[in-house]
Design an enzyme around this catalytic site. Structure first.
Site, PDB file in Angstrom:
ATOM      1  N   HIS A 103     -17.006  -7.567   3.769  1.00 31.95           N
ATOM      2  CA  HIS A 103     -15.666  -7.056   3.866  1.00 31.95           C
ATOM      3  C   HIS A 103     -15.888  -5.627   3.509  1.00 31.95           C
ATOM      4  O   HIS A 103     -16.707  -4.822   3.116  1.00 31.95           O
ATOM      5  CB  HIS A 103     -14.904  -7.683   2.386  1.00 31.95           C
ATOM      6  CG  HIS A 103     -15.176  -9.101   2.282  1.00 31.95           C
ATOM      7  ND1 HIS A 103     -15.962  -9.859   1.624  1.00 31.95           N
ATOM      8  CD2 HIS A 103     -14.133  -9.923   2.678  1.00 31.95           C
ATOM      9  CE1 HIS A 103     -15.819 -11.149   1.695  1.00 31.95           C
ATOM     10  NE2 HIS A 103     -14.768 -11.299   2.470  1.00 31.95           N
TER      11      HIS A 103
ATOM     12  N   HIS B  67     -14.610  -2.943  -3.862  1.00 35.97           N
ATOM     13  CA  HIS B  67     -13.454  -3.065  -3.873  1.00 35.97           C
ATOM     14  C   HIS B  67     -12.576  -2.409  -4.933  1.00 35.97           C
ATOM     15  O   HIS B  67     -11.271  -1.931  -4.833  1.00 35.97           O
ATOM     16  CB  HIS B  67     -12.918  -4.467  -3.839  1.00 35.97           C
ATOM     17  CG  HIS B  67     -13.391  -5.302  -2.442  1.00 35.97           C
ATOM     18  ND1 HIS B  67     -12.757  -4.750  -1.211  1.00 35.97           N
ATOM     19  CD2 HIS B  67     -14.304  -6.250  -2.609  1.00 35.97           C
ATOM     20  CE1 HIS B  67     -13.464  -5.807  -0.408  1.00 35.97           C
ATOM     21  NE2 HIS B  67     -14.259  -6.569  -1.239  1.00 35.97           N
TER      22      HIS B  67
ATOM     23  N   ASP C  95     -21.731  -4.928   3.540  1.00 43.54           N
ATOM     24  CA  ASP C  95     -20.944  -6.170   3.155  1.00 43.54           C
ATOM     25  C   ASP C  95     -19.767  -6.840   4.093  1.00 43.54           C
ATOM     26  O   ASP C  95     -19.455  -5.903   5.160  1.00 43.54           O
ATOM     27  CB  ASP C  95     -20.055  -5.829   1.538  1.00 43.54           C
ATOM     28  CG  ASP C  95     -19.326  -6.918   1.153  1.00 43.54           C
ATOM     29  OD1 ASP C  95     -20.241  -7.660   0.168  1.00 43.54           O
ATOM     30  OD2 ASP C  95     -18.265  -7.655   1.520  1.00 43.54           O
TER      31      ASP C  95
ATOM     32  N   ASP D 171     -22.912 -11.860   2.191  1.00 46.34           N
ATOM     33  CA  ASP D 171     -21.777 -12.549   2.876  1.00 46.34           C
ATOM     34  C   ASP D 171     -21.636 -12.433   4.246  1.00 46.34           C
ATOM     35  O   ASP D 171     -20.857 -13.086   4.964  1.00 46.34           O
ATOM     36  CB  ASP D 171     -20.315 -12.237   1.968  1.00 46.34           C
ATOM     37  CG  ASP D 171     -20.204 -10.733   1.648  1.00 46.34           C
ATOM     38  OD1 ASP D 171     -20.880 -10.054   2.255  1.00 46.34           O
ATOM     39  OD2 ASP D 171     -18.958 -10.639   1.103  1.00 46.34           O
TER      40      ASP D 171
HETATM   41  C1  SP5 Z   1     -17.316  -8.308  -3.200  1.00 48.71           C
HETATM   42  C2  SP5 Z   1     -16.713  -9.094  -2.082  1.00 48.71           C
HETATM   43  O1  SP5 Z   1     -17.285  -9.715  -1.283  1.00 48.71           O
HETATM   44  N1  SP5 Z   1     -15.509  -9.400  -2.375  1.00 48.71           N
HETATM   45  C3  SP5 Z   1     -14.792 -10.510  -1.501  1.00 48.71           C
HETATM   46  C4  SP5 Z   1     -13.598 -10.880  -1.913  1.00 48.71           C
HETATM   47  C5  SP5 Z   1     -12.865 -11.825  -1.044  1.00 48.71           C
HETATM   48  N2  SP5 Z   1     -11.841 -12.235  -1.849  1.00 48.71           N
HETATM   49  C6  SP5 Z   1     -10.825 -12.913  -1.083  1.00 48.71           C
HETATM   50  C7  SP5 Z   1     -11.415 -14.121  -0.345  1.00 48.71           C
HETATM   51  C8  SP5 Z   1     -10.644 -14.930   0.756  1.00 48.71           C
HETATM   52  C9  SP5 Z   1     -11.430 -16.083   1.394  1.00 48.71           C
HETATM   53  N3  SP5 Z   1     -10.926 -16.377   2.455  1.00 48.71           N
HETATM   54  C10 SP5 Z   1     -11.675 -17.651   3.005  1.00 48.71           C
HETATM   55  C11 SP5 Z   1     -11.435 -17.847   4.342  1.00 48.71           C
HETATM   56  C12 SP5 Z   1     -12.364 -19.256   4.757  1.00 48.71           C
HETATM   57  N4  SP5 Z   1     -12.459 -19.242   6.130  1.00 48.71           N
HETATM   58 ZN    ZN Z   2     -17.720  -9.148   0.691  1.00 45.03          ZN
END
Ligand code: SP5
Ligand code: ZN
Length: 334
Positions: free
Chosen positions: A192, A154, A190, A279
């Site tokens: 994300h 990110h 990943d 993840d």
């Molecule tokens: C490296 C990496 O995997 N970074 C991910 C960062 C995510 N941060 C925001 C998390 C938002 C979580 N939302 C939770 C929803 C639960 N259902």
């Molecule tokens: Zn991630």
């Protein structure tokens, strides 16, 4: 497989993150690295390649910011971890900003990435692990694993976000380019989208960025990773995004990854960097895909089928109890 991890990477341990309307416990914990080390039988400490290969990707003023922000935060009378609250959405341009809150907002895209006095040292170690794995592969290893934690994908040229400060996959790819590899591909699997990696190589044709991830219409990071984002100028067509819906299982994930592997083969890369996040696992606490531990070996075998020298850089994965087994399963596929 040779694996790399610097002990200093464990020192970054923020207390909390701000998202979905409140503070929650920080998900990207040092125990993640410990779990992976236990499952893979340890790792070598990386040789120090210095700051130059990091500055080949990141703005030097941003590196100063990462080093200095926690002290400026404390000097402003604040306690706890440094965290931004105001962001320059109107336009990011060079401004002489002195207040710590202005600096934080100018160098971050979210409030989930607090900085501690140890963040710089930990992320510097994470980048050195990526560089050591890259040099191992350049030296003839078929594949090598960088246990990057904090993660990297990110982080952009001059901003942090998503638990990431230094973009380890981008640093690895750039180091390979600077060592004479004409074309490098980055496959990001990943959960994300890898916002920073895409931004860094957006207008470049020498580094392909290809990502499978949760649809940003429903998931963080929202503003990047849509299917119509394909790069610009020299980089047009060298960014490939495959967003997938909640509940995605092996078959759909593997098919999307397979399309990207075909594109990577056609691109003519001499080296592959995999941004690997676990993840996507079915029990991940912040994500909504449904891959199993055994599935990671299948995905890795498909990637290994490219026959490219491969650097695996660790990204996310927040179910600490399953993280070691998931990473070990993935690496066994090589
Ligand atoms: C490296 C990496 O995997 N970074 C991910 C960062 C995510 N941060 C925001 C998390 C938002 C979580 N939302 C939770 C929803 C639960 N259902
Ligand atoms: Zn991630």
């Amino acid at each position: 497989m040779r694996s790399f991890y610097a002990p200093a990477q464990a020192t970054h341990a923020p207390q909390r993150e701000l998202h979905n309307g409140g503070f929650t416990a920080y998900a990207e914990v040092p125990a993640r690295a410990a779990a992976i080390l236990a499952a893979i039988g340890g790792a070598e400490a990386p040789r120090d390649h210095g700051v130059a290969p990091i500055a080949a990707v990141h703005d030097p003023a941003y590196l100063d910011f990462l080093r200095d922000a926690p002290a400026l935060w404390a000097a402003a009378g604040r306690s706890g971890d440094a965290i931004p609250y105001a962001f320059p959405i109107v336009g990011r341009r060079p401004l002489a900003l002195s207040r710590i809150d202005a600096l934080l907002g100018a160098h971050a895209f979210d409030a989930t990435t607090p900085l501690t006095p140890d963040s710089w040292t930990a992320s510097y170690g994470s980048a050195q692990s990526a560089l050591a794995a890259t040099h191992a592969v350049l030296g003839g290893e078929r594949a090598a694993f960088a246990l990057c934690r904090p993660p990297g994908h990110h982080a952009g040229r001059d901003y942090c976000g998503g638990y990431c400060h230094l973009n380890t996959a981008a640093i690895a790819a750039q180091a390979a380019r600077d060592a004479g590899i004409a074309k490098v591909a980055i496959l990001d699997i990943d959960y994300h989208h890898g916002t920073g990696t895409q931004d860094i190589f957006w207008a470049r044709g020498d580094v392909l960025y290809a990502s499978v991830h949760a649809d940003p219409a429903t998931d963080y990071p929202f503003y990047w990773g849509h299917a119509d984002e394909r790069g610009e100028d020299e980089g047009e067509g060298a960014t490939l995004n495959r967003p997938l819906p909640h509940g995605t299982r092996l078959d759909a994930f593997r098919a999307a990854q397979g399309e990207l592997l075909e594109a990577i083969a056609g691109f003519g890369a001499g080296l592959l960097v995999v941004s690997f996040g676990a993840d996507t696992w079915e029990g991940d606490p912040i994500s909504d895909f449904a891959l199993t531990t055994a599935n990671y070996q299948v995905l890795a075998r498909d990637i290994a089928g490219l026959g490219l020298p491969t650097v695996v850089a660790m990204e996310g994965g927040y179910a600490v109890e399953a993280l070691g087994a998931n990473v070990a399963s993935f690496l066994s596929g090589f």
